[in-house]
Structures are given as structure tokens and as C-alpha cells.
Design a protein around this motif. Structure first.
Motif, PDB file in Angstrom:
ATOM      1  N   ILE A 252       5.117 -11.355  -3.400  1.00 12.47           N
ATOM      2  CA  ILE A 252       5.849 -12.776  -3.480  1.00 12.47           C
ATOM      3  C   ILE A 252       4.909 -13.876  -2.937  1.00 12.47           C
ATOM      4  O   ILE A 252       4.865 -14.559  -3.552  1.00 12.47           O
ATOM      5  CB  ILE A 252       7.073 -12.586  -2.670  1.00 12.47           C
ATOM      6  CG1 ILE A 252       8.179 -11.765  -3.307  1.00 12.47           C
ATOM      7  CG2 ILE A 252       7.593 -14.122  -2.796  1.00 12.47           C
ATOM      8  CD1 ILE A 252       9.706 -11.518  -2.658  1.00 12.47           C
ATOM      9  N   HIS A 253       4.444 -13.646  -1.771  1.00 12.51           N
ATOM     10  CA  HIS A 253       3.327 -14.639  -1.217  1.00 12.51           C
ATOM     11  C   HIS A 253       2.370 -14.781  -1.945  1.00 12.51           C
ATOM     12  O   HIS A 253       1.854 -15.951  -2.476  1.00 12.51           O
ATOM     13  CB  HIS A 253       3.007 -13.998   0.193  1.00 12.51           C
ATOM     14  CG  HIS A 253       2.072 -15.060   0.855  1.00 12.51           C
ATOM     15  ND1 HIS A 253       2.424 -16.421   1.364  1.00 12.51           N
ATOM     16  CD2 HIS A 253       0.695 -14.928   0.967  1.00 12.51           C
ATOM     17  CE1 HIS A 253       1.396 -16.974   1.791  1.00 12.51           C
ATOM     18  NE2 HIS A 253       0.264 -16.193   1.637  1.00 12.51           N
ATOM     19  N   GLU A 254       1.629 -13.462  -2.549  1.00  9.97           N
ATOM     20  CA  GLU A 254       0.460 -13.961  -3.541  1.00  9.97           C
ATOM     21  C   GLU A 254       0.862 -14.330  -4.875  1.00  9.97           C
ATOM     22  O   GLU A 254       0.144 -15.286  -5.563  1.00  9.97           O
ATOM     23  CB  GLU A 254      -0.117 -12.241  -3.836  1.00  9.97           C
ATOM     24  CG  GLU A 254      -0.713 -11.763  -2.697  1.00  9.97           C
ATOM     25  CD  GLU A 254      -1.988 -12.484  -1.998  1.00  9.97           C
ATOM     26  OE1 GLU A 254      -2.502 -13.374  -3.011  1.00  9.97           O
ATOM     27  OE2 GLU A 254      -2.286 -12.488  -0.951  1.00  9.97           O
ATOM     28  N   LYS A 255       2.232 -14.108  -5.439  1.00  8.85           N
ATOM     29  CA  LYS A 255       2.499 -14.666  -6.671  1.00  8.85           C
ATOM     30  C   LYS A 255       2.773 -16.225  -6.540  1.00  8.85           C
ATOM     31  O   LYS A 255       2.512 -16.990  -7.394  1.00  8.85           O
ATOM     32  CB  LYS A 255       3.781 -14.130  -7.216  1.00  8.85           C
ATOM     33  CG  LYS A 255       3.434 -12.739  -7.571  1.00  8.85           C
ATOM     34  CD  LYS A 255       4.587 -11.822  -8.119  1.00  8.85           C
ATOM     35  CE  LYS A 255       4.709 -10.698  -8.580  1.00  8.85           C
ATOM     36  NZ  LYS A 255       5.778  -9.797  -8.959  1.00  8.85           N
ATOM     37  N   ASN A 256       3.380 -16.504  -5.405  1.00 10.80           N
ATOM     38  CA  ASN A 256       3.595 -18.112  -4.916  1.00 10.80           C
ATOM     39  C   ASN A 256       2.311 -18.689  -5.128  1.00 10.80           C
ATOM     40  O   ASN A 256       2.057 -20.046  -5.390  1.00 10.80           O
ATOM     41  CB  ASN A 256       4.502 -18.028  -3.630  1.00 10.80           C
ATOM     42  CG  ASN A 256       5.863 -17.875  -3.886  1.00 10.80           C
ATOM     43  OD1 ASN A 256       6.199 -17.964  -4.950  1.00 10.80           O
ATOM     44  ND2 ASN A 256       6.398 -17.380  -2.768  1.00 10.80           N
ATOM     45  N   LYS A 257       1.393 -17.930  -4.429  1.00 10.33           N
ATOM     46  CA  LYS A 257       0.043 -18.692  -4.372  1.00 10.33           C
ATOM     47  C   LYS A 257      -0.584 -18.987  -5.809  1.00 10.33           C
ATOM     48  O   LYS A 257      -1.145 -19.955  -6.274  1.00 10.33           O
ATOM     49  CB  LYS A 257      -1.019 -18.042  -3.512  1.00 10.33           C
ATOM     50  CG  LYS A 257      -0.705 -17.869  -2.154  1.00 10.33           C
ATOM     51  CD  LYS A 257      -1.545 -17.048  -1.418  1.00 10.33           C
ATOM     52  CE  LYS A 257      -3.027 -17.397  -1.270  1.00 10.33           C
ATOM     53  NZ  LYS A 257      -4.049 -16.546  -0.609  1.00 10.33           N
TER      54      LYS A 257
ATOM     55  N   LYS B 120       1.194 -19.015  -8.612  1.00  3.63           N
ATOM     56  CA  LYS B 120       2.178 -19.900  -9.352  1.00  3.63           C
ATOM     57  C   LYS B 120       1.747 -21.437  -8.838  1.00  3.63           C
ATOM     58  O   LYS B 120       1.677 -22.449  -9.785  1.00  3.63           O
ATOM     59  CB  LYS B 120       3.465 -19.592  -8.780  1.00  3.63           C
ATOM     60  CG  LYS B 120       4.465 -20.673  -9.955  1.00  3.63           C
ATOM     61  CD  LYS B 120       5.881 -20.216  -9.193  1.00  3.63           C
ATOM     62  CE  LYS B 120       6.951 -21.400 -10.136  1.00  3.63           C
ATOM     63  NZ  LYS B 120       8.386 -21.028  -9.590  1.00  3.63           N
ATOM     64  N   ARG B 121       1.483 -21.708  -7.605  1.00  4.76           N
ATOM     65  CA  ARG B 121       0.913 -22.923  -7.380  1.00  4.76           C
ATOM     66  C   ARG B 121      -0.126 -23.318  -7.828  1.00  4.76           C
ATOM     67  O   ARG B 121      -0.469 -24.529  -8.539  1.00  4.76           O
ATOM     68  CB  ARG B 121       0.761 -22.956  -5.647  1.00  4.76           C
ATOM     69  CG  ARG B 121       0.375 -24.197  -4.960  1.00  4.76           C
ATOM     70  CD  ARG B 121       1.638 -25.244  -5.328  1.00  4.76           C
ATOM     71  NE  ARG B 121       1.400 -26.370  -4.560  1.00  4.76           N
ATOM     72  CZ  ARG B 121       2.155 -27.515  -4.640  1.00  4.76           C
ATOM     73  NH1 ARG B 121       3.247 -27.593  -5.473  1.00  4.76           N
ATOM     74  NH2 ARG B 121       1.968 -28.551  -3.982  1.00  4.76           N
TER      75      ARG B 121
ATOM     76  N   GLU C 208       0.360 -24.227 -11.553  1.00  4.68           N
ATOM     77  CA  GLU C 208       0.815 -25.630 -11.550  1.00  4.68           C
ATOM     78  C   GLU C 208       0.030 -26.516 -11.467  1.00  4.68           C
ATOM     79  O   GLU C 208      -0.109 -27.749 -12.310  1.00  4.68           O
ATOM     80  CB  GLU C 208       2.105 -25.642 -10.585  1.00  4.68           C
ATOM     81  CG  GLU C 208       3.211 -24.955 -10.785  1.00  4.68           C
ATOM     82  CD  GLU C 208       4.271 -24.916  -9.973  1.00  4.68           C
ATOM     83  OE1 GLU C 208       4.005 -25.369  -8.760  1.00  4.68           O
ATOM     84  OE2 GLU C 208       5.281 -24.264 -10.074  1.00  4.68           O
TER      85      GLU C 208
END
Length: 587
Positions: free
Chosen positions: A369-374, A376-377, A380
Motif C-alpha cells: 500500500i505504501h509503494e502504491k501510494n508513492k 499514485k502520488r 498525479e
């Protein structure tokens, strides 16, 4: 109790302990009740049998007493002074006088103090009486109860309780002095009357218990000794005995004045008398009551011991589970440490190992999740960097359109206008739902571009019910399906193609159909596509990707009851049907 187990606030340990205690109490209670019932039944049977033996012994004692008196009566009847008294029975006058007879009778009375009176009766007339305690009517009744032939060989007990002139109840024994053929029509009897208190003494000689008693009943249902504190009980029993005319022994439990009694009725040596013995049932079941109290004590002791053992066992059993619950509660605080597996029980060992596996999976999941959030960021940020201003795109298309107009390029003009309209709906991210009319307009813009490209390769027919045009639909679901019909159906068809777009409502739903007469697909491919649509497989790079993506989009927005259906036949064509709910307003 049911609510106790269903309350979520109760711990498993308390529920398990309560369940075990309830089971133990139930089992021990059933065992105690069963033990008491068996003991009570056995003791009652033994006590009843013993009571019956006592009754039989009392009857035998009374019979022996009566037999002795009857033998003496027989002896008196054979005395010559009595047998040949007066000139009633022989032709030769006898010298015996009444005084001589009274001497004989007096001697008998002296020997037996239980004799109330002795009478010599001839034809219901009292010839000789020792004490003169009975009138001739009473004596006549006693003489006539049996016939002469029934009393000339042996004395008989007359089953009638009589009273003397002082009101004392007595029992009488009678004997015919002569045989019937010697009487010449006359009757000559000796009657010995006994004080019934002697019978009562025999009845009361055996102690049966508190509240117990016995009495004698004659053939007419009359008792000779109902008195004292048990008078009401004995009177009630007497009324019931009168209803039983059987000459057999009776041994039964009856409720008398609200209390249970064991009542025994025994006939007395075929004399017509019956001996009644009654005994309160609690006298016979005292032992079973003691057993019952002891059983209750054992049950309570067993419950206490079993509860203590259950508490110890459940505590030991629940300890590793409680530890595991403690570790799990720490997860919410971010503690994702694994725990040591030191359990001996296989089940607990597996449980602890699975807990550790869960902790490791959580670590990996949080890491992902942490990697995906990175990512995704980053995406964006990249999108912001590369975003094209829509107005710049529209202005550019307007410039191309103006240049085409100056040069007279009508096809280019039509394509840029259609593309501008197409992009306005596609790029607008603020609206997820549009009206069906807008969705049809979007498809028409797309088809204008394709018609210029393919010239007269195909034609399009719209058959849309006007009543559905204002219903809302998630945008961009028809264009990919029309595109699929062109690229996989019409483009490979050597002859002219036809695409039909239909829209109608039926039973609360709206149906949109895209039909083409293209090359179609074989049955195996049809089954594969249907399976993918059923499993809602979202594919990013394969044939008919638009078909699967639209199906997933519809299910995402409307639910699993809606989506696409697919029909196709090789060299005939393909039909794709869209099913969505009626929606005037977007919720």
C-alpha cells in the motif's frame, strides 16, 4: 440463560465455564433423581410386602384365637347336661336343670375372661343365659344367619358385630347342638359371645407406625372399634371398604383426607369378616426420604467439585487463547511483531502459526500500500505536469477547422467538428452520468468520423424509443461497443455492413442493443466471451477489450444484476445487449 450465551460482552472462558456447569448440574440432577426414584420404588415395594406380611400375621393370630373359642363351643355343645336338657329333644325326661347347665357355662366363663355371655337358644327362645345380656331378637338373628346343616358339625363365626344391652360390641360363635335329622323341625343352638376388645387387642398388638391402625369389619360393613384420633380416617376407609365386595385380599394406595395411605384388606378365614390395616405412606418411605436427602447432598457436593475442576481446566485451556487475544489487540496500535510458538496442543500451535502468517501478510500488504501510494502520488504529479488545457485543444481544433474551410476541405471540417464534440464529453471529468440522448449524440459524433474514414463501407440505423432519452446512463458505454462492431465485425466483411442501435424499456429496466451483420465469431469464441463477461474479468490488452471494460463499468456502477449479454453466429453477425436500471436522477 439463552441471552447469557448470546451476549457479545461475555468472554469465551465464562461461556465455556457456564456451559460446563449447566451440563454437570443437569447430569448430576438426573442421576440423583433417577437414583432416588429407583430407591423409593424398591423401598416402597419392600415396605408394602412387609406390611402385607404383618397383616397376614394379624389375621392368623385372630384366626387362631377364634379357632380356640370354636373348639370350646363345640365342647360345650357336646356336654350331656346341655344336649339333653329338658324334654324338648328326647322321650325320656332329663334330670338336668338350668343350674346344672349354668355351672358348666360358668366354669367356661371362669376359664376365659374374654367371653361376654353364653346362651342356649331353642326356636329363637332363650332357654338359658349366663348373664342375660342379649335379647331374643338379637339371638334369633345370630341363629338364623346360617342354616342348621351349616352349623351342626362345627361351630361357625357369625359375621355380624352385635352389641349387648350395655352397648358393648361383641363377636358371636354359634353351633347347632343336634343334627338336622334329629331336630324334628326344631332349632337348638349354643351361642358364645366374645368381647370384641380382645380382637382389637390382637389388631393393636403389632406397632405399624405413627398414624397407622387396624379394625375389623363384618359382612354388613360395620366396624367394632372406630374411635380415637384416627376416627375420621378410619370412617373414610370404612366407606371405601363397603364398596369392595370381593372376598380377595386388597392392597392399594389411597388418598384419605388429603394424605396417602397404604390400605390392606384381608378376609378372615372365610368367616365373612375382613381385617383392615392402614398405614400412612410416609411411614413406609422414611428410608427413601433419607436417601433423597443424601442424594441431594451428593449432587451438591458433586456440583461444587465438578465446578472447581471445570474452572481449573477452562482456565488452563483458555490461557493461550487469552494470550493470543492480547497480541491481536496490539495490532490496532501498529504493533506487528510475531509471537513465539511454544504450544504443545496441535490446534493452538496451528492457531499461533496462522497468527504469525497473518502478521507477515499484513506487513507485506502495508508495504504494498505504501509503494502504491508513492506510485499514485508520482502519477498525479506527472498528470499535472502533462495535463493539456482543454481550451487549448478546442482552440487548436477550431483553427484546423478554419484552415480546412478556407481550403474547401469539407471532410476535414466535419471530422474536426465531430472530434471536438467527442472530446468535450470524454474530457469532462465532472460528470459521470449523462442522458441517453447525450450518449447517442456522442456515438453519432464518433460514427461521423468513422464514416469519413470507411466511406460507404457500412450504414448505421438508430431505433431508439423517445421515452427513454431523458433517463441517465453512465457515460461512454456505447461508443466502445460500436467501435467493437466496426473493427471486429464490419471491417473484415467483404460486402456492405449494417449496424443497428436500438433502445427500449421493459419491466423497470432499459435495454440498449448494438447489432451488426459482420463476420461474427464461432461457438467456442462465443462461450469464451460469455464466461469472461460472467466472471467480470477486466482486461487491459486483448481482443474486444472495450466489451469487457464496459461490462465491468456497468457492474461497478449498477451492481451485479446488470451488464452485457453477447450473442454471435459466424458469417451472420453479432448482437450485444446492455441492461441498465431506469434512472431519472443520479443518486
Amino acid at each position: 440463560m439463552k441471552g447469557f450465551f448470546l451476549q457479545s460482552s461475555r468472554s469465551l472462558k465464562i461461556q465455556l465455564l457456564a456451559a460446563m456447569i449447566i451440563i454437570i448440574i443437569t447430569l448430576l440432577s438426573l442421576l440423583g433423581v433417577t437414583n432416588y426414584c429407583i430407591a423409593h420404588k424398591g423401598i416402597l415395594e419392600v415396605s408394602t410386602s412387609y406390611n402385607q406380611q404383618l397383616v397376614e400375621q394379624i389375621c392368623k393370630n385372630i384366626e387362631l384365637y377364634c379357632d380356640e373359642v370354636m373348639r370350646q363351643t363345640d365342647s360345650l355343645a357336646n356336654q350331656s347336661s346341655i344336649k339333653y336338657y329338658g324334654d324338648y329333644f328326647n322321650t325320656v325326661p332329663s334330670k338336668e336343670t338350668k343350674d346344672d347347665i349354668k355351672k358348666v357355662l360358668f366354669q367356661t366363663v371362669v376359664e376365659r375372661s374374654d367371653i361376654d355371655d353364653i346362651n342356649i337358644v331353642h326356636n329363637d327362645n332363650n332357654l338359658v343365659s349366663m348373664f342375660g345380656l342379649y335379647d331374643e331378637e338379637t339371638l334369633g338373628t345370630l341363629c338364623n344367619y346360617y342354616g342348621v346343616k351349616d352349623m351342626y358339625l362345627n361351630a361357625r363365626i357369625i359375621p355380624i358385630i352385635t352389641t349387648n344391652k350395655y352397648g358393648k360390641p361383641t363377636l358371636s360363635i354359634a353351633r347347632s347342638i343336634y343334627r338336622p335329622d334329629e331336630m324334628q323341625g326344631s332349632k337348638y343352638f349354643i351361642i358364645v359371645s366374645l368381647d370384641i376388645n380382645n380382637i382389637n387387642s390382637i389388631l393393636n398388638s403389632i406397632y405399624l407406625g405413627e398414624g397407622a391402625g387396624a379394625f375389623i369389619v363384618d359382612a354388613q360393613g360395620k366396624s367394632g372399634n372406630i374411635k380415637g384420633h384416627n376416627k375420621e380416617v378410619e370412617q373414610s376407609i370404612l366407606e371405601q371398604v363397603k364398596l369392595h365386595k370381593s372376598s380377595k385380599s386388597i392392597n392399594e394406595i389411597d388418598t384419605i383426607l388429603g394424605k396417602k395411605y397404604l390400605v390392606s384388606v384381608n378376609p378372615l378365614n372365610q368367616s365373612g369378616f375382613r381385617i383392615v390395616v392402614y398405614n400412612p405412606l410416609n411411614n413406609l418411605t422414611k428410608t427413601s426420604e433419607n436417601i433423597g436427602r443424601f442424594s441431594i447432598f451428593i449432587v451438591i457436593l458433586g456440583i461444587l467439585v465438578a465446578s472447581a475442576l471445570t474452572l481449573y481446566i477452562t482456565s488452563k485451556f483458555m490461557k493461550p487463547i487469552s494470550q493470543l487475544v492480547h497480541h491481536m489487540s496490539k495490532i490496532s496500535t501498529g504493533n506487528l511483531k510475531t509471537i513465539d510458538v511454544k504450544q504443545k496442543a496441535i490446534e493452538m500451535k496451528i492457531l499461533y502459526e496462522k497468527f504469525n502468517e497473518m502478521i507477515l501478510d499484513l506487513r507485506e500488504l502495508m508495504k504494498d500500500i505504501h509503494e502504491k501510494n508513492k506510485l499514485k502520488r508520482k502519477a498525479e504529479l506527472y498528470a499535472l505536469q502533462t495535463q493539456i488545457n482543454p481550451h487549448f485543444l478546442y482552440n487548436t481544433l477550431d483553427s484546423i477547422n478554419a484552415m480546412a474551410a478556407l481550403r474547401g476541405e469539407k471532410d476535414i471540417m466535419q471530422m474536426t467538428v465531430a472530434l471536438a464534440r467527442l472530446l468535450r464529453l470524454s474530457i469532462n471529468t465532472k460528470r459521470e452520468f449523462v442522458s441517453i440522448a447525450e450518449e447517442i449524440e456522442h456515438v453519432k459524433c464518433y460514427l461521423k468520423i468513422q464514416k469519413i474514414r470507411y466511406a460507404d463501407k457500412f450504414e448505421v440505423i438508430f431505433d431508439i424509443q423517445p421515452s427513454i432519452l431523458n433517463y441517465k446512463v453512465v457515460k461512454l458505454i456505447l461508443q466502445p461497443l460500436v467501435e467493437n462492431a466496426i473493427y471486429h465485425g464490419i471491417e473484415l466483411k467483404p460486402t456492405h455492413g449494417i449496424i443497428t442501435i436500438r433502445g427500449y424499456e421493459n419491466e423497470g429496466s432499459i435495454y440498449l442493443e448494438i447489432l451488426d451483420n459482420g463476420i461474427g465469431v464461432n461457438r467456442e469464441k462465443v462461450n469464451e466471451i460469455r464466461q469472461r463477461l460472467k466472471e467480470d474479468i477486466l482486461l487491459g490488452n486483448c481482443d474486444s477489450v472495450g466489451l469487457y471494460n464496459v461490462n465491468s463499468k456497468i457492474k461497478l456502477y449498477y451492481g451485479e444484476d446488470y451488464g452485457l449479454s453477447f450473442e454471435s453466429e459466424q458469417e451472420i453477425g453479432t448482437t450485444i445487449k446492455v441492461m441498465i436500471p431506469k434512472m431519472m436522477e443520479v443518486v
